[in-house]
Write an enzyme that holds these catalytic residues in place. Structure first.
Site, mmCIF file in Angstrom:
data_model
loop_
_atom_site.group_PDB
_atom_site.id
_atom_site.type_symbol
_atom_site.label_atom_id
_atom_site.label_comp_id
_atom_site.label_asym_id
_atom_site.label_seq_id
_atom_site.Cartn_x
_atom_site.Cartn_y
_atom_site.Cartn_z
ATOM 1 N N GLY A 47 36.507 35.027 69.046
ATOM 2 C CA GLY A 47 37.902 35.411 68.869
ATOM 3 C C GLY A 47 38.139 36.861 68.487
ATOM 4 N N ASP A 106 42.273 31.370 57.948
ATOM 5 C CA ASP A 106 43.206 30.278 57.664
ATOM 6 C C ASP A 106 42.770 29.622 56.356
ATOM 7 O OD1 ASP A 106 45.061 28.270 57.803
ATOM 8 O OD2 ASP A 106 44.138 27.193 59.458
ATOM 9 N N LYS A 134 46.464 34.082 57.435
ATOM 10 C CA LYS A 134 47.405 32.978 57.275
ATOM 11 C C LYS A 134 47.234 32.436 55.858
ATOM 12 C CE LYS A 134 46.843 30.130 60.975
ATOM 13 N NZ LYS A 134 46.815 28.877 61.748
#
Ligand code: IMP
Length: 183
Positions: A47, A106, A134
Site C-alpha cells: 500500500g 488504523d 485514522k
C-alpha cells in the site's frame, strides 16, 4: 470498463494535487529534521508504494530504502489483529536511521508488530511516517512522527490503498461505497 472503479467511490477525500502538495511538505520537513543523518526508508508494501515514490523524490538528500511485507487484512475491512511477515528486508538495519513508511494507521496493530520486530535489529533510530492516520480506530498506543492527513473512521482506497487488492492505482484517495464491500 472505463469509469468502473470511479463509480465505486462515495466521496473523494484528497485529490492528486492535494496529495502532491502535502507529500512534498512532508518530504521537506523530514529532510530538515534528519539534518545530516541519512534515512533508511523501510516501506511496508504494497500500500505504501505510491507514497514512497513521491516522498523519496521530495527528499533531496542521500537516502536508502528497503521493503518489508506484512499481512494484516484479508478481504475484509477491519483488522484481524493477526500480523505476519510476508517479505523480510534485504539489508541489515543495524546502526541505521530507520524511517518506517506506512500507508495508513488504523488499529495500529500492524505498526506495533513492525516496530517490535525492527527494534530487535539494533537500528540507530526508528521514526514513523504515515500517509494517512485514522485515530478513531486505534487499539494500541504507537508513536507516529509524521502524518500526511488525518481522516475520519471510513474505509478508504486509492493512492496505494486497496480493498481486496483492487483500487491501488486510483490517483486520488476516496471513501469506498459500502455496497461494494457489503459493510
Ligand atoms: P492497522 O493494523 O489496523 O493499523 O491497519 C493497517 C493496515 O490495514 C494498513 O497498512 C492497510 O493495509 C490496512 N488498512 C487500514 N485501514 C484501511 C483503509 O481504510 N483502507 C485500506 N486499507 C486499510
Amino acid at each position: 470498463m472505463p469509469g468502473a472503479m470511479h463509480d465505486d467511490i462515495e466521496q473523494v477525500l484528497f485529490t492528486p494535487e492535494q496529495i502532491q502538495t502535502r507529500v512534498k511538505e512532508l518530504g521537506r520537513q523530514i529532510m530538515q529534521d534528519y539534518d545530516g543523518r541519512e534515512p533508511h526508508l523501510v516501506t511496508i508494501v504494497k500500500g505504501s508504494i505510491p507514497f514512497l515514490a513521491d516522498l523519496m523524490r521530495a527528499m533531496e538528500i542521500p537516502l536508502s530504502l528497503d521493503l518489508l511485507g506484512v499481512a494484516s487484512y484479508g478481504a475484509g475491512t477491519t483488522s484481524s489483529g493477526e500480523v505476519r511477515l510476508t517479505k523480510d528486508l534485504d539489508d541489515s538495519i543495524e546502526g541505521r536511521h530507520v524511517l518506517v513508511v506506512e500507508d495508513i494507521i488504523d488499529t495500529g496493530l500492524t505498526l506495533a508488530y513492525v516496530l517490535r520486530n525492527l527494534r530487535q535489529r539494533a537500528p540507530a533510530s526508528v521514526r514513523v511516517v504515515t500517509f494517512l492516520d485514522k485515530p478513531a480506530g486505534r487499539a494500541t498506543t504507537i508513536p507516529v512522527d509524521y502524518i500526511g492527513f488525518t481522516i475520519p473512521d471510513a474505509f478508504v482506497i486509492g493512492y496505494g490503498l486497496d480493498w481486496n487488492q483492487r483500487y491501488r492505482n486510483l490517483p486520488y484517495v476516496g471513501i469506498l461505497k459500502r455496497d461494494v464491500y457489503g459493510g
